[in-house]
Scaffold this motif. Structure first.
Motif, short mmCIF file in Angstrom:
data_model
loop_
_atom_site.label_atom_id
_atom_site.label_comp_id
_atom_site.label_asym_id
_atom_site.label_seq_id
_atom_site.Cartn_x
_atom_site.Cartn_y
_atom_site.Cartn_z
N ARG A 33 25.44 6.94 -49.76
CA ARG A 33 26.69 6.75 -49.03
C ARG A 33 27.42 8.08 -48.84
O ARG A 33 28.01 8.32 -47.78
N VAL A 34 27.36 8.95 -49.82
CA VAL A 34 28.02 10.24 -49.69
C VAL A 34 27.32 11.10 -48.65
O VAL A 34 27.98 11.79 -47.85
N GLU A 38 28.88 12.68 -45.22
CA GLU A 38 28.70 14.07 -44.80
C GLU A 38 28.13 14.13 -43.38
O GLU A 38 28.54 14.97 -42.58
N PHE A 78 31.80 16.05 -54.84
CA PHE A 78 30.83 15.04 -55.23
C PHE A 78 29.75 15.63 -56.12
O PHE A 78 29.31 14.99 -57.08
#
Length: 88
Positions: A33-34, A38, A78
């Motif tokens: 998901r990160v 991005e 993150f």
């Protein structure tokens, strides 16, 4: 001819945004998901850059730079979060 190329680029960026959003909603893990977030930030950066070329307004490039820097700082945050052993 330039107008056709810009339209094609807008279409391709729209497809990339759609696929990134699908990965964001269906991603099996937090890192997926990160990465999708991005990618969405990069696609928005591309939209703003193409719009700056399309309109000829160079001040949009400043906005694109701010978006890119914000996305970079989010990636660094993150990475530190994962490095400290956070659970998914």
């Amino acid at each position: 001819m330039l107008s056709i190329a810009i339209d094609v680029v807008y279409f391709m960026l729209s497809l990339a945004l759609l696929f990134a959003f699908i990965r964001l909603t269906r991603g099996p893990s937090l890192p997926d998901r990160v990465v999708a977030l991005e990618l969405i930030a990069s696609v928005v950066f591309g939209y703003v850059g193409v719009h700056a070329i399309d309109t000829g307004v160079s001040s949009f490039l400043d906005v694109a730079i701010v978006i890119a820097l914000t996305a970079f700082l989010a990636a660094i945050g993150f990475a530190r979060f994962v490095e400290r052993g956070a659970k998914e």
